[in-house]
Write a protein that holds these residues in place. Structure first.
Motif, short mmCIF file in Angstrom:
data_model
loop_
_atom_site.label_atom_id
_atom_site.label_comp_id
_atom_site.label_asym_id
_atom_site.label_seq_id
_atom_site.Cartn_x
_atom_site.Cartn_y
_atom_site.Cartn_z
N ALA A 8 2.70 56.08 5.24
CA ALA A 8 2.22 56.95 6.49
C ALA A 8 0.53 57.03 6.16
CB ALA A 8 2.78 58.10 6.34
N ASP A 9 0.09 57.07 5.03
CA ASP A 9 -1.42 57.08 4.85
C ASP A 9 -1.96 55.91 5.38
OD1 ASP A 9 -1.55 59.54 3.45
OD2 ASP A 9 -0.80 58.75 1.43
N VAL A 10 -1.39 54.75 5.10
CA VAL A 10 -2.18 53.52 5.44
C VAL A 10 -1.88 53.30 6.96
CG1 VAL A 10 -1.93 51.04 5.26
CG2 VAL A 10 -1.71 52.40 3.11
N ASP A 11 -0.65 53.38 7.45
CA ASP A 11 -0.26 53.05 8.91
C ASP A 11 -1.25 53.92 9.78
OD1 ASP A 11 1.11 50.96 7.89
OD2 ASP A 11 3.07 51.86 8.23
N GLY A 17 -4.15 59.90 11.58
CA GLY A 17 -2.95 60.35 10.91
C GLY A 17 -1.64 59.98 11.81
N TRP A 18 -2.02 59.85 12.96
CA TRP A 18 -1.02 59.48 13.94
C TRP A 18 -0.29 58.03 13.72
CZ3 TRP A 18 1.53 63.08 16.48
CH2 TRP A 18 0.67 64.31 16.92
N VAL A 38 4.01 60.58 15.89
CA VAL A 38 4.28 61.07 14.54
C VAL A 38 3.20 61.20 13.96
CG1 VAL A 38 5.97 60.85 12.41
CG2 VAL A 38 6.77 60.19 14.55
N LYS A 39 2.84 62.19 13.37
CA LYS A 39 1.54 62.31 12.57
C LYS A 39 1.98 62.61 11.13
CE LYS A 39 -2.90 64.48 12.65
NZ LYS A 39 -3.75 65.10 13.44
N TRP A 40 1.30 61.90 10.17
CA TRP A 40 1.34 62.28 8.82
C TRP A 40 -0.11 62.99 8.41
CZ3 TRP A 40 4.47 62.99 4.68
CH2 TRP A 40 3.96 63.10 3.49
N ALA A 41 -0.11 64.13 7.94
CA ALA A 41 -1.62 64.82 7.82
C ALA A 41 -1.49 65.16 6.51
CB ALA A 41 -1.89 65.93 8.77
#
Length: 118
Positions: A8-11, A17-18, A38-41
């Motif tokens: 998630a951090d890379v993509d 972050g999305w 989908v967002k990873w923050a």
């Protein structure tokens, strides 16, 4: 391909972050969909956004993974304190936010649909 794996951090790095949504079509078509975003923050201690968002045309769900986060709406606010705490807001809502002042905060936000007609 019927499945995809990643980090998630890379993509999400190039899209704030999305990591899943219609906007991925040009760079990562396997992550592109008009159904959901989908967002990873990962938010540094004291991170905040005091500017009200434009009223959003989608429904959003934010789930706290770690840390804490205060999300303000025009008619109230919620503080996500424990892992698993969440808030859902619906089309037409604006918000601001601020994360924990003392520790990194991590959230997952899911917004649907990804490509809004119009």
């Amino acid at each position: 391909m019927t499945w995809c794996a990643g980090n998630a951090d890379v993509d999400g790095a190039e899209d704030g972050g999305w990591l899943v949504g219609h906007f991925k079509a040009g760079r990562a078509p396997e992550l592109a969909t008009g159904d959901v975003e989908v967002k990873w923050a990962r938010l540094a201690p004291g991170s905040r956004d005091d500017e009200w968002t434009e009223p959003e045309p989608q429904t959003s769900l934010c789930v706290l993974v770690s840390g804490s986060q205060r999300i303000r709406f025009r008619e109230g606010e919620v503080v996500l304190r424990r892992s698993g705490d969440y808030v859902i807001w619906y089309p037409g809502e604006s918000h601001t936010w601020e994360s924990s002042a003392t520790e990194e905060t991590t959230t997952i936000t899911i917004r649907w649909p990804s490509s809004v007609p119009g």
